[in-house]
Write a protein that holds these residues in place. Structure first.
Motif, PDB file in Angstrom:
ATOM      1  N   PHE A  72      31.969  37.390  30.546  1.00 20.60           N
ATOM      2  CA  PHE A  72      32.914  36.331  30.918  1.00 20.60           C
ATOM      3  C   PHE A  72      33.419  36.645  32.316  1.00 20.60           C
ATOM      4  N   ALA A  73      32.820  35.972  33.278  1.00 17.62           N
ATOM      5  CA  ALA A  73      33.057  36.296  34.680  1.00 17.62           C
ATOM      6  C   ALA A  73      34.438  35.833  35.127  1.00 17.62           C
ATOM      7  N   PRO A  74      35.202  36.705  35.786  1.00 12.45           N
ATOM      8  CA  PRO A  74      36.531  36.334  36.288  1.00 12.45           C
ATOM      9  C   PRO A  74      36.416  35.542  37.576  1.00 12.45           C
ATOM     10  N   PRO A  75      37.444  34.771  37.929  1.00 11.62           N
ATOM     11  CA  PRO A  75      37.445  34.041  39.204  1.00 11.62           C
ATOM     12  C   PRO A  75      37.677  34.987  40.373  1.00 11.62           C
ATOM     13  N   ARG A  76      37.516  34.470  41.572  1.00 13.11           N
ATOM     14  CA  ARG A  76      37.615  35.296  42.772  1.00 13.11           C
ATOM     15  C   ARG A  76      39.007  35.880  42.953  1.00 13.11           C
ATOM     16  N   TRP A  77      40.056  35.105  42.594  1.00 15.11           N
ATOM     17  CA  TRP A  77      41.400  35.640  42.813  1.00 15.11           C
ATOM     18  C   TRP A  77      41.632  36.904  41.984  1.00 15.11           C
ATOM     19  N   ALA A  78      41.072  36.951  40.771  1.00 19.63           N
ATOM     20  CA  ALA A  78      41.223  38.140  39.934  1.00 19.63           C
ATOM     21  C   ALA A  78      40.429  39.309  40.507  1.00 19.63           C
ATOM     22  N   GLU A  79      39.243  39.014  41.044  1.00 18.41           N
ATOM     23  CA  GLU A  79      38.438  40.078  41.642  1.00 18.41           C
ATOM     24  C   GLU A  79      39.125  40.662  42.874  1.00 18.41           C
ATOM     25  N   ARG A  80      39.785  39.798  43.656  1.00 16.60           N
ATOM     26  CA  ARG A  80      40.491  40.304  44.846  1.00 16.60           C
ATOM     27  C   ARG A  80      41.637  41.227  44.448  1.00 16.60           C
ATOM     28  N   LEU A  81      42.390  40.855  43.416  1.00 18.63           N
ATOM     29  CA  LEU A  81      43.484  41.714  42.951  1.00 18.63           C
ATOM     30  C   LEU A  81      42.946  43.036  42.411  1.00 18.63           C
ATOM     31  N   ALA A  82      41.855  42.958  41.659  1.00 18.86           N
ATOM     32  CA  ALA A  82      41.272  44.179  41.107  1.00 18.86           C
ATOM     33  C   ALA A  82      40.777  45.095  42.222  1.00 18.86           C
ATOM     34  N   SER A  83      40.208  44.506  43.257  1.00 20.31           N
ATOM     35  CA  SER A  83      39.712  45.301  44.383  1.00 20.31           C
ATOM     36  C   SER A  83      40.861  45.953  45.149  1.00 20.31           C
ATOM     37  N   GLU A 111      47.889  40.745  28.132  1.00 26.79           N
ATOM     38  CA  GLU A 111      46.922  41.835  28.192  1.00 26.79           C
ATOM     39  C   GLU A 111      46.441  42.142  29.606  1.00 26.79           C
ATOM     40  N   ARG A 112      46.885  41.349  30.582  1.00 25.84           N
ATOM     41  CA  ARG A 112      46.463  41.524  31.972  1.00 25.84           C
ATOM     42  C   ARG A 112      44.953  41.355  32.111  1.00 25.84           C
ATOM     43  N   ALA A 113      44.354  40.568  31.205  1.00 19.73           N
ATOM     44  CA  ALA A 113      42.908  40.381  31.192  1.00 19.73           C
ATOM     45  C   ALA A 113      42.554  38.989  31.688  1.00 19.73           C
ATOM     46  N   VAL A 114      41.565  38.918  32.579  1.00 13.56           N
ATOM     47  CA  VAL A 114      41.025  37.650  33.080  1.00 13.56           C
ATOM     48  C   VAL A 114      39.534  37.690  32.791  1.00 13.56           C
ATOM     49  N   GLY A 115      39.103  36.953  31.780  1.00 13.73           N
ATOM     50  CA  GLY A 115      37.737  37.104  31.335  1.00 13.73           C
ATOM     51  C   GLY A 115      37.523  38.516  30.837  1.00 13.73           C
ATOM     52  N   ASP A 116      36.459  39.157  31.293  1.00 13.54           N
ATOM     53  CA  ASP A 116      36.178  40.548  30.922  1.00 13.54           C
ATOM     54  C   ASP A 116      36.710  41.543  31.949  1.00 13.54           C
ATOM     55  N   LEU A 117      37.545  41.065  32.854  1.00  6.75           N
ATOM     56  CA  LEU A 117      38.144  41.941  33.861  1.00  6.75           C
ATOM     57  C   LEU A 117      39.596  42.230  33.481  1.00  6.75           C
ATOM     58  N   VAL A 118      39.990  43.494  33.499  1.00  6.76           N
ATOM     59  CA  VAL A 118      41.376  43.890  33.253  1.00  6.76           C
ATOM     60  C   VAL A 118      42.029  44.206  34.597  1.00  6.76           C
ATOM     61  N   LEU A 119      43.113  43.522  34.890  1.00  5.10           N
ATOM     62  CA  LEU A 119      43.798  43.736  36.165  1.00  5.10           C
ATOM     63  C   LEU A 119      44.401  45.135  36.218  1.00  5.10           C
ATOM     64  N   PRO A 120      44.409  45.776  37.375  1.00  6.98           N
ATOM     65  CA  PRO A 120      44.992  47.121  37.494  1.00  6.98           C
ATOM     66  C   PRO A 120      46.484  47.128  37.157  1.00  6.98           C
ATOM     67  N   GLU A 121      46.990  48.302  36.812  1.00  6.36           N
ATOM     68  CA  GLU A 121      48.408  48.438  36.475  1.00  6.36           C
ATOM     69  C   GLU A 121      49.312  48.099  37.646  1.00  6.36           C
TER      70      GLU A 121
END
Length: 362
Positions: A72-83, A111-121
């Motif tokens: 379950f692919a996360p959107p770009r905004w979630a990937e930017r925060l995770a990065s 759960e701080r989860a966006v798709g299968d990506l968990v956002l950092p603390e």
């Protein structure tokens, strides 16, 4: 200090304490600007996600088939925060997001989860909403989502707007806040727990109408948020108005005002003072004793020293002579956190019956 100054303080405290916040206010009143400015002051990147133009898949993730299964692919905004590893996720226009989108956003908040990506603390969550009567095609906020947020009312001062138009809107003062310590949070939870022993009917009070259920109300979850808010306020010597805004925003006006009024009457000695003076006077009310021992045990556990741990049993022994049930609750926690090398003080012998009743001794 204007009301919005207190709200800005409460917002900064909540962000540092990792409490998800919801700003309620009319459109065009500067909520987004305030959050972006706060992110700039705290050196946190800000991602603005407008709920009204999103689909559930923008939060639950879009299914992508891979060799090892479906992702379950996360959107770009979630990937930017995770990065980035940290940042502010600003969820705007919650009440114009339909229920299906709100349900998907619930997992992000919980759960701080966006798709299968968990956002950092290091990512903090702030949301904003217009009251349903002011929002185009507005929806009431769902009760599960509302109970996971601290609600703050954002208002506009006519004088500030007039001055801003004439002379420019100034950047808010720089915010310098620190997160609460684990010991501070534990002590605050002990005080809130002592209050709920007096008012058990306030532990859970689900409102009976969708309008009220879409704002703040008491539940075990929101009482925990109120305790963290108290600890954050104490860690930063925050104003009473700022702390009150957070507490009320967590559990609602009636319960919040009652807790704050009860706390004003506690007048408890400092744990260090109590440990240094075994004969210091103790409160005579059970609720105050619960709060006192809860704070003492939190201090001892955070200290981690064998000597401090041994001295604390003297205080618990004194309490056991008048209110053994109060002493038993704290004895359980203290015994479970015995430091390496700590001896068994003589006060433990007097507490043997209490420890047996608490299941801590055969």
């Amino acid at each position: 200090m204007t009301k919005n100054d207190s709200v800005r303080t409460a917002l900064a405290l909540a962000v540092r304490a990792d409490l998800p916040v919801l700003l309620w206010g009319a459109p065009g009143t500067g909520k987004t600007s305030a959050v972006v400015a706060l992110g700039r002051q705290l050196d946190l990147p800000v991602e603005v996600v407008v709920g009204s133009v999103r689909e559930p898949g923008d939060f639950a993730g879009l299914p992508v088939v891979r060799q090892e299964g479906t992702w379950f692919a996360p959107p770009r905004w979630a990937e930017r925060l995770a990065s980035a590893g940290s940042g502010l996720l600003f969820l705007d226009e919650l009440t114009t997001a339909p229920p299906a989108v709100q349900a998907a956003m619930l997992r992000v908040v919980l759960e701080r989860a966006v798709g299968d990506l968990v956002l950092p603390e290091g990512v903090r969550i702030v949301a904003a909403a217009n009251p349903p009567d002011l929002a185009a095609d507005g929806w009431e906020l769902s009760a599960p989502l509302a109970n996971r947020l601290v609600h703050l009312d954002w208002e506009v001062s006519p004088v500030d707007v007039a001055d801003g138009l004439a002379h420019g809107f100034p950047e808010p003062d720089a915010v310098r806040v620190v997160p609460p310590s684990r010991a501070g949070v534990a002590a605050a939870k002990a005080r809130v727990g002592a209050f709920l022993r007096v008012r058990p009917e306030l532990v859970l009070a689900v409102p009976g109408t969708p309008e009220r259920a879409g704002r703040s109300w008491p539940s075990p979850r929101s009482w925990e948020m109120a305790a963290i808010a108290l600890a954050a306020g104490e860690a930063n010597a925050a104003t009473e108005a700022g702390v009150a805004a957070l507490v009320i925003g967590a559990v609602g006006e009636a319960a919040g005002f009652e807790l704050l009024s009860w706390l004003r009457t506690l007048d408890l000695p400092d744990p260090e003072t109590l440990l240094d003076d075994p004969d210091a006077p103790l409160p005579d009310r059970a609720d105050r004793l619960h709060a006192l021992l809860g704070g003492l045990v939190a201090h001892v556990v955070a200290d981690g020293g064998a000597v401090t741990w041994e001295r604390a049993w003297t205080v618990i022994g004194r309490v056991s002579k008048t209110t053994p049930d109060v002493a038993a609750a704290s004895a359980r926690t203290l015994a479970a956190n015995r430091p390496a090398g700590a001896g068994l003080p003589s006060a433990l012998l007097d507490l043997a019956p209490i420890l047996r009743s608490a299941g801590l001794m055969p």
